[in-house]
Design a protein around this motif. Structure first.
Motif, short mmCIF file in Angstrom:
data_model
loop_
_atom_site.label_atom_id
_atom_site.label_comp_id
_atom_site.label_asym_id
_atom_site.label_seq_id
_atom_site.Cartn_x
_atom_site.Cartn_y
_atom_site.Cartn_z
N PHE A 1 15.12 30.52 32.48
CA PHE A 1 14.50 29.90 33.58
C PHE A 1 15.17 28.85 34.29
O PHE A 1 15.01 28.90 35.52
CB PHE A 1 13.19 28.93 32.85
CG PHE A 1 12.35 28.28 33.80
CD1 PHE A 1 11.33 28.91 34.56
CD2 PHE A 1 12.52 26.98 33.80
CE1 PHE A 1 10.75 28.33 35.31
CE2 PHE A 1 11.88 26.25 34.72
CZ PHE A 1 10.61 26.79 35.42
N HIS A 2 16.03 28.13 33.73
CA HIS A 2 17.12 27.28 34.53
C HIS A 2 17.96 28.04 35.76
O HIS A 2 18.16 27.61 36.64
CB HIS A 2 17.84 26.45 33.66
CG HIS A 2 16.91 25.43 32.90
ND1 HIS A 2 17.05 23.96 33.53
CD2 HIS A 2 16.12 25.29 32.03
CE1 HIS A 2 16.18 23.25 32.71
NE2 HIS A 2 15.77 24.16 31.78
N ALA A 3 18.48 29.06 35.26
CA ALA A 3 19.41 30.09 36.06
C ALA A 3 18.39 30.51 37.20
O ALA A 3 18.53 30.51 38.26
CB ALA A 3 19.85 31.10 35.22
N PHE A 4 17.02 30.83 36.90
CA PHE A 4 16.17 31.31 37.95
C PHE A 4 15.96 30.43 38.73
O PHE A 4 15.95 30.20 39.98
CB PHE A 4 14.83 32.01 37.15
CG PHE A 4 13.77 32.19 38.14
CD1 PHE A 4 13.49 33.03 39.05
CD2 PHE A 4 12.80 30.91 38.16
CE1 PHE A 4 12.62 33.22 39.99
CE2 PHE A 4 11.66 31.38 38.98
CZ PHE A 4 11.41 32.19 39.89
N TRP A 5 15.49 29.13 38.52
CA TRP A 5 15.24 27.87 39.26
C TRP A 5 16.31 27.51 40.07
O TRP A 5 16.20 27.18 41.19
CB TRP A 5 14.74 26.89 38.26
CG TRP A 5 14.20 25.49 39.12
CD1 TRP A 5 14.81 24.43 39.41
CD2 TRP A 5 12.90 25.43 39.64
NE1 TRP A 5 14.16 23.57 40.14
CE2 TRP A 5 13.00 24.32 40.23
CE3 TRP A 5 11.74 26.26 39.48
CZ2 TRP A 5 11.63 23.87 40.80
CZ3 TRP A 5 10.51 25.88 40.27
CH2 TRP A 5 10.60 24.67 40.95
N ASP A 6 17.44 27.34 39.63
CA ASP A 6 18.62 27.38 40.57
C ASP A 6 19.00 28.15 41.60
O ASP A 6 19.60 27.84 42.61
CB ASP A 6 19.97 26.95 39.59
CG ASP A 6 19.80 25.85 38.58
OD1 ASP A 6 19.11 24.84 38.92
OD2 ASP A 6 20.66 25.86 37.65
N GLY A 7 18.62 29.41 41.49
CA GLY A 7 18.55 30.27 42.53
C GLY A 7 17.45 30.26 43.55
O GLY A 7 17.71 30.83 44.52
N LEU A 8 16.64 29.27 43.33
CA LEU A 8 15.59 29.32 44.33
C LEU A 8 15.98 28.26 45.50
O LEU A 8 16.66 27.29 45.37
CB LEU A 8 14.19 28.94 44.03
CG LEU A 8 13.45 29.87 42.70
CD1 LEU A 8 12.41 29.15 42.29
CD2 LEU A 8 13.12 31.33 43.34
N ASP A 9 15.61 28.40 46.90
CA ASP A 9 15.74 27.31 47.73
C ASP A 9 14.51 26.56 47.69
O ASP A 9 13.65 26.72 46.91
CB ASP A 9 15.87 28.17 49.18
CG ASP A 9 14.74 28.89 49.70
OD1 ASP A 9 13.40 28.62 49.27
OD2 ASP A 9 14.88 29.91 50.23
N ASP A 10 14.68 25.42 48.37
CA ASP A 10 13.53 24.41 48.56
C ASP A 10 12.28 24.87 48.62
O ASP A 10 11.33 24.46 48.03
CB ASP A 10 14.18 23.23 49.43
CG ASP A 10 15.19 22.59 48.99
OD1 ASP A 10 15.49 22.59 47.95
OD2 ASP A 10 15.90 21.97 49.74
#
Length: 173
Positions: free
Chosen positions: A130-139
């Motif tokens: 989940f953290h890796a997914f979240w870090d891949g999102l833009d603002d």
């Protein structure tokens, strides 16, 4: 349990995948289960390889996607990085799967403690993904996910606390 925030560090599949890898067996010959020790050993070892490799591939792909979106690496480099880290993790999966399958053959009562550790390891692995997914999102994407979570009654802030108590409280409401 702290969260690694360095975007250039690719996390590695570790202890969290080990219990599940030890219990995962892939029925290679489609006979409905392992009837011999040799068959159990080979099927459990292959299961360990698949668990470690799949988890590592997801971690690396999600982390490097964030880097690719920011223009810090290209798609070809991303693919090479995913393949190389997955291969390295698969080698670790062979060792873990083999050792744990032998342990389970000799001490079958270890299945229950290994299953319980597998639940904890799977929870940590899910949080890492989940953290890796979240870090891949833009603002903008993060805002959309946050709004959708709020509308669904889910509090995402508990996933992002860095004091070791991130999941100590319920993520709902």
């Amino acid at each position: 349990m702290t969260r690694e925030r360095d975007p250039f560090r690719i996390p590695r599949a570790g202890w969290e995948a080990a219990p599940l890898a030890g219990l995962a067996s892939i029925d290679l010959n489609q006979n409905g289960g392992a009837f011999t020790g040799k068959e159990f050993f080979s099927e459990s070892t292959v299961g360990g390889v698949v668990c470690f490799a799949a988890y590592q591939a997801l971690l690396t792909a999600l982390r490097t996607e964030a880097l690719r979106k920011r223009g810090e690496l290209d798609r070809a480099t991303q693919v090479r990085l995913v393949l190389s880290t997955t291969f390295e993790s698969a080698k670790a999966g062979v060792a873990v799967g083999a050792v744990l399958s032998v342990l389970l053959l000799v001490f079958p009562w270890l299945t229950l403690p290994l299953s319980l550790m597998g639940v904890v390891g799977t929870a940590k692995a899910s949080l890492d993904l989940f953290h890796a997914f979240w870090d891949g999102l833009d603002d903008e994407q993060k805002l959309q996910v946050t709004v959708a979570a709020h509308e669904a009654g889910v509090n995402l802030s508990s996933f992002f606390r860095n004091d070791g108590e991130g999941l100590g409280r319920s993520a709902l409401g």
